[in-house]
Design a protein around this motif. Structure first.
Motif, PDB file in Angstrom:
ATOM      1  N   VAL A  41      -9.185  -4.844  -1.760  1.00 56.24           N
ATOM      2  CA  VAL A  41      -7.943  -4.187  -1.350  1.00 56.24           C
ATOM      3  C   VAL A  41      -7.303  -3.488  -2.554  1.00 56.24           C
ATOM      4  CG1 VAL A  41      -5.611  -4.571  -0.431  1.00 56.24           C
ATOM      5  CG2 VAL A  41      -7.570  -5.733   0.603  1.00 56.24           C
ATOM      6  N   ALA A  42      -7.301  -4.142  -3.711  1.00 58.38           N
ATOM      7  CA  ALA A  42      -6.756  -3.527  -4.924  1.00 58.38           C
ATOM      8  C   ALA A  42      -7.496  -2.236  -5.251  1.00 58.38           C
ATOM      9  CB  ALA A  42      -6.845  -4.508  -6.095  1.00 58.38           C
ATOM     10  N   TYR A  43      -8.808  -2.275  -5.172  1.00 58.89           N
ATOM     11  CA  TYR A  43      -9.631  -1.100  -5.452  1.00 58.89           C
ATOM     12  C   TYR A  43      -9.306   0.030  -4.474  1.00 58.89           C
ATOM     13  CZ  TYR A  43     -13.903   1.749  -5.726  1.00 58.89           C
ATOM     14  OH  TYR A  43     -14.797   2.786  -5.834  1.00 58.89           O
ATOM     15  N   GLN A  44      -9.165  -0.306  -3.183  1.00 57.03           N
ATOM     16  CA  GLN A  44      -8.854   0.710  -2.178  1.00 57.03           C
ATOM     17  C   GLN A  44      -7.505   1.370  -2.466  1.00 57.03           C
ATOM     18  OE1 GLN A  44      -9.119  -1.744   1.348  1.00 57.03           O
ATOM     19  NE2 GLN A  44     -11.176  -1.022   1.804  1.00 57.03           N
ATOM     20  N   TRP A  45      -6.473   0.560  -2.722  1.00 56.16           N
ATOM     21  CA  TRP A  45      -5.149   1.131  -2.981  1.00 56.16           C
ATOM     22  C   TRP A  45      -5.157   1.969  -4.255  1.00 56.16           C
ATOM     23  CZ3 TRP A  45      -2.093   2.203   0.595  1.00 56.16           C
ATOM     24  CH2 TRP A  45      -1.800   1.334   1.645  1.00 56.16           C
ATOM     25  N   MET A  46      -5.861   1.513  -5.289  1.00 54.10           N
ATOM     26  CA  MET A  46      -5.864   2.274  -6.540  1.00 54.10           C
ATOM     27  C   MET A  46      -6.626   3.589  -6.373  1.00 54.10           C
ATOM     28  SD  MET A  46      -4.346   2.198  -9.418  1.00 54.10           S
ATOM     29  CE  MET A  46      -3.888   0.510  -9.795  1.00 54.10           C
ATOM     30  N   ARG A  47      -7.685   3.582  -5.608  1.00 51.17           N
ATOM     31  CA  ARG A  47      -8.410   4.833  -5.326  1.00 51.17           C
ATOM     32  C   ARG A  47      -7.521   5.804  -4.558  1.00 51.17           C
ATOM     33  NH1 ARG A  47     -13.676   5.520  -4.370  1.00 51.17           N
ATOM     34  NH2 ARG A  47     -12.984   7.665  -4.367  1.00 51.17           N
TER      35      ARG A  47
END
Length: 191
Positions: A131-137
């Protein structure tokens, strides 16, 4: 007389766009109060805008609750405000949600202030690097600033290192197909 006219034209042209000195934008007034360490005054400008759906003000209200600046510190309310703004494409809110889920630290600077967002102890949310990766992307995609895009890219690469190839592929597909479910907001670009 010529110098006075030139100064007047500069002030008018600066106030026509979103600058730190725009006298007509209550959001900008709130930032100036926040920078002067008057979060209670900033809240007076941001809260009505946030309640009317202004994504930048929603992000800033989340910031006040996260920092406990002018309001009681409440990570849940901060998360709710940032989620609403992030679901409209507000890049700073997306990056701060990523920070929460990554149990990471992020720094956000305004013209006159630097705020640290430290979620290394969780901030009340389970660690979820997908989820962190998705939001940061998404923050990388939606930020109006080159420096923000670079920072978000570096952070997403950092989070990516802990993911499996299947998780990366699924998250990248999600990011590629994502459209703001609450409609795209018009983020201010503050010069």
């Amino acid at each position: 007389m010529h110098k006075l006219l030139t100064l007047f034209l500069i002030v008018v042209s600066l106030s026509a766009c979103a600058t730190y000195y725009d006298p007509n934008d209550p959001y900008i007034r709130g930032i100036r109060f926040f920078d002067r360490k008057s979060p209670e005054m900033a809240k007076q400008y941001w809260e009505p805008l946030a309640n009317a759906g202004d994504c930048d003000a929603e992000y800033r209200m989340g910031t006040l609750y996260f920092l406990g600046a002018g309001v009681p510190q409440d990570y849940k309310i901060a998360h709710e405000r940032w989620l609403t703004a992030a679901n409209k494409g507000q890049a700073f809110a997306q990056a701060l949600l990523a920070t929460m889920y990554a149990h990471d630290v992020t720094v956000v600077k305004t013209v006159a202030m630097t705020a640290w967002y430290n979620c290394q102890n969780g901030c009340g949310y389970e660690k979820d690097l997908v989820v962190a990766y998705q939001w940061m992307r998404l923050a990388e995609r939606y930020t109006p600033y080159d420096t923000g895009r670079k920072s978000a890219s570096e952070k997403s690469e950092k989070y990516k290192q802990s993911l499996t190839s299947e998780q990366i592929a699924k998250a990248d597909r999600y990011v590629q197909e994502w459209k703001p479910p609450l409609g795209q907001c018009e983020q201010r670009r503050i010069l």
